[in-house]
Write an enzyme that holds these catalytic residues in place. Structure first.
Site, PDB file in Angstrom:
ATOM      1  N   ASN A 398      -5.405  -5.873  -1.391  1.00  0.00           N
ATOM      2  CA  ASN A 398      -5.364  -4.922  -2.488  1.00  0.00           C
ATOM      3  C   ASN A 398      -6.546  -5.157  -3.428  1.00  0.00           C
ATOM      4  OD1 ASN A 398      -4.727  -3.220  -4.563  1.00  0.00           O
ATOM      5  ND2 ASN A 398      -2.579  -3.754  -4.668  1.00  0.00           N
ATOM      6  N   ASP A 399      -6.512  -6.247  -4.207  1.00  0.00           N
ATOM      7  CA  ASP A 399      -7.588  -6.508  -5.178  1.00  0.00           C
ATOM      8  C   ASP A 399      -8.974  -6.445  -4.529  1.00  0.00           C
ATOM      9  OD1 ASP A 399      -5.629  -6.949  -7.020  1.00  0.00           O
ATOM     10  OD2 ASP A 399      -5.807  -9.137  -7.035  1.00  0.00           O
ATOM     11  N   VAL A 400      -9.072  -6.960  -3.297  1.00  0.00           N
ATOM     12  CA  VAL A 400     -10.398  -7.091  -2.680  1.00  0.00           C
ATOM     13  C   VAL A 400     -10.981  -5.747  -2.248  1.00  0.00           C
ATOM     14  CG1 VAL A 400      -9.904  -9.446  -1.934  1.00  0.00           C
ATOM     15  CG2 VAL A 400      -9.505  -7.557  -0.346  1.00  0.00           C
TER      16      VAL A 400
END
Ligand code: NAP
Length: 472
Positions: A398-400
């Site tokens: 997600n964040d990446v």
């Protein structure tokens, strides 16, 4: 003067051999293909170092040592057996805290009983100047490692929020405390117990202060930085205990951890100084990105849709993240890759440097599932390819992949390079629910793009269903 008797030549040789084996271990660990061999070198080196130390040092009676080894060994064995792969980072942080605490305890023991540690000077009543500096540094680094690692453990384990905690005037407080520790270590030749106690207390406090402002995306750097500190703490202990193997091992861990932290900082587009100074340069206003879920339209797809889209593709790039580790989807993911390749689809895996919860997390899982190394690419080697990719298959990451890292200055991940999955013709995004967020706790615009199809469900189950659909 209480000289330390020179070690017999064979002892120096044994420590040298163990040092060389540790260097070979580090070399082996630099590639997944040679990492098992590297681990074996490390184990052999440690065995030689431990046996040599036990044979040559009369630290305690053999039964006492064996009882201590048995207690520690059983605790370590049971913990390692029980721990889930996803909880590894907090385990590592907990282990670092123990190294820090050991360094503090060794320094305290040497201070209380200098004769037993052979650190008395010619008068036979006072501690050697050089030993005081070693002890002062050892206790300071050890205490910082201990309290810093405890905070890192609490954050990674979810007992403390991942968000940075910004104290007002923290830079002045931190710099003042660090300066006070340096001055006190310098004054330690005065040999007053109050000085020693003050160094210990201030070091515990600064470890705590340095880690609380670090949040979200910077935690991986903190873990490798504390790894480095634990190495230097062990090296300082080695000086106090006159143990060459410990000095070598500590220096190797300290310097390799520092290099890893530097590499991670570069990968995350963070300055090394800003991270070690504790949230230096982080936005005081803080959390950014917003946790409030927006009611924007998004498209939901099924396993059949995903199987069809990927079957039609020329190239599929798989982006694994923490959720793949949680659901242990790596084996069935490789099966899916094999089926696609059998259909003539080019399959590649894109690894972000901080995907998952520890450095190299995704590489380890993919290697465990026997994904060929030549299909696995680092961010800088694959990012330009997304624009020529038909399907980006994001699984538990997600964040990446979050473009807010490029566009939203208030986001906690701002500045971090991301995998540009949005540039692919279609993005298939596997996660359990629209409500769930990544580690940094922020929403992701990719969910709401026209070319994104959300595949909601447990990653392993979803890929199993895709594989079933492909087989039909
Ligand atoms: P992430 O941003 O934490 O996102 C994980 C995603 O997986 C979430 O979207 C979650 O959504 C989904 N998920 C969780 N369990 C799942 C399951 N069983 N099945 C399907 N999906 C599941 O992960 P990431 O993209 O890998 O990014 C890593 C983050 O961790 C970064 O912020 C990094 O800075 C931080 N971090 C990394 C390290 C390191 O060394 N690599 C260490 C500490 C922190 P749902 O809940 O909706 O399923």
């Amino acid at each position: 003067m209480h000289e330390v008797a020179a070690a017999p030549a064979w002892v120096s040789l044994a420590y040298l051999v163990s040092g060389v084996l540790f260097i070979l271990a580090l070399r082996g660990l630099s590639s997944p293909a040679s990492s098992r061999r590297g681990n074996r070198f490390g184990m052999a080196g440690m065995l030689i170092a431990v046996v040599t130390t036990l044979v040559t040092h009369e630290i305690a009676s053999l039964p006492e040592i064996l009882i201590a080894i048995a207690i520690g060994g059983v605790i370590g064995f049971v913990t390692a057996k029980k721990i889930a792969m996803t909880d590894m980072p907090q385990l590592v942080a907990a282990f670092h805290s123990l190294v820090g605490l050991a360094a503090v305890l060794v320094a305290i023991a040497a201070y209380m009983n200098p004769e037993a540690f052979h650190v008395l000077d010619a008068t036979g009543t006072d501690i050697l100047q050089v030993s005081r500096i070693e002890m002062g540094l050892g206790v300071a680094i050890g205490a910082i490692t201990f309290s810093g690692s405890v905070i890192a453990f609490l954050k990674l384990n979810g007992n403390m929020g991942g968000k940075p905690i910004m104290l007002p005037g923290r830079h002045i407080i931190n710099l003042g405390t660090l300066a006070a520790i340096v001055v006190l270590v310098g004054l330690f030749h005065l040999n007053t117990p109050e000085l020693f106690i003050a160094i210990v207390v201030l070091s515990f406090i600064i470890g705590f202060l340095l880690i609380i402002p670090i949040g979200g995306a910077d935690m991986p750097v903190v873990v490798s930085m504390l790894n480095s500190y634990s190495g230097w703490a062990a090296a300082a202990m080695g000086f106090t205990l006159h143990n060459t193997a410990m000095i070598i091992t500590g220096a190797l861990v300290g310097s390799s951890g520092a290099i890893l932290s530097y590499i991670m900082c570069r990968a995350m587009n963070r300055s090394f100084i800003s991270v070690i100074a504790g949230g230096f340069g982080a936005d005081d206003a803080g959390s950014g990105g917003g946790e409030a879920k927006e009611q924007r339209p998004w498209k939901r797809g099924s396993a059949e849709d995903a199987a069809f889209l990927m079957g039609q593709a020329e190239q599929v790039v798989i982006v694994p993240g923490y959720g793949m580790a949680v659901s242990q989807a790596q084996h069935v993911l490789r099966e899916m890759g094999d089926l696609l390749k059998a259909e003539g689809v080019k399959v590649k895996y894109a690894i972000h440097p901080v995907a998952g919860r520890m450095p190299g997390h995704m590489n380890v899982l993919l290697a465990e599932a026997n994904v060929p190394y030549d299909e696995v690419f680092e961010l800088e080697d694959i990012n330009s390819e997304f624009s020529q990719t038909d399907v980006a298959f994001v699984i538990g990451a997600n964040d990446v992949t979050n473009p807010a890292a490029k566009t939203d200055k208030t986001s906690p991940i701002y500045g971090m390079p991301i995998l540009d999955v949005a540039n692919a013709k279609t993005v298939l995004f596997v996660k359990r629910s629209m409500g769930g967020v990544g580690y940094a706790g922020v929403d992701n615009d990719v969910f709401y793009m026209d070319n994104t199809m959300m595949l909601l469900g447990d990653a392993k189950k979803m890929v199993e269903e895709i594989v079933k659909s492909m087989a039909h």
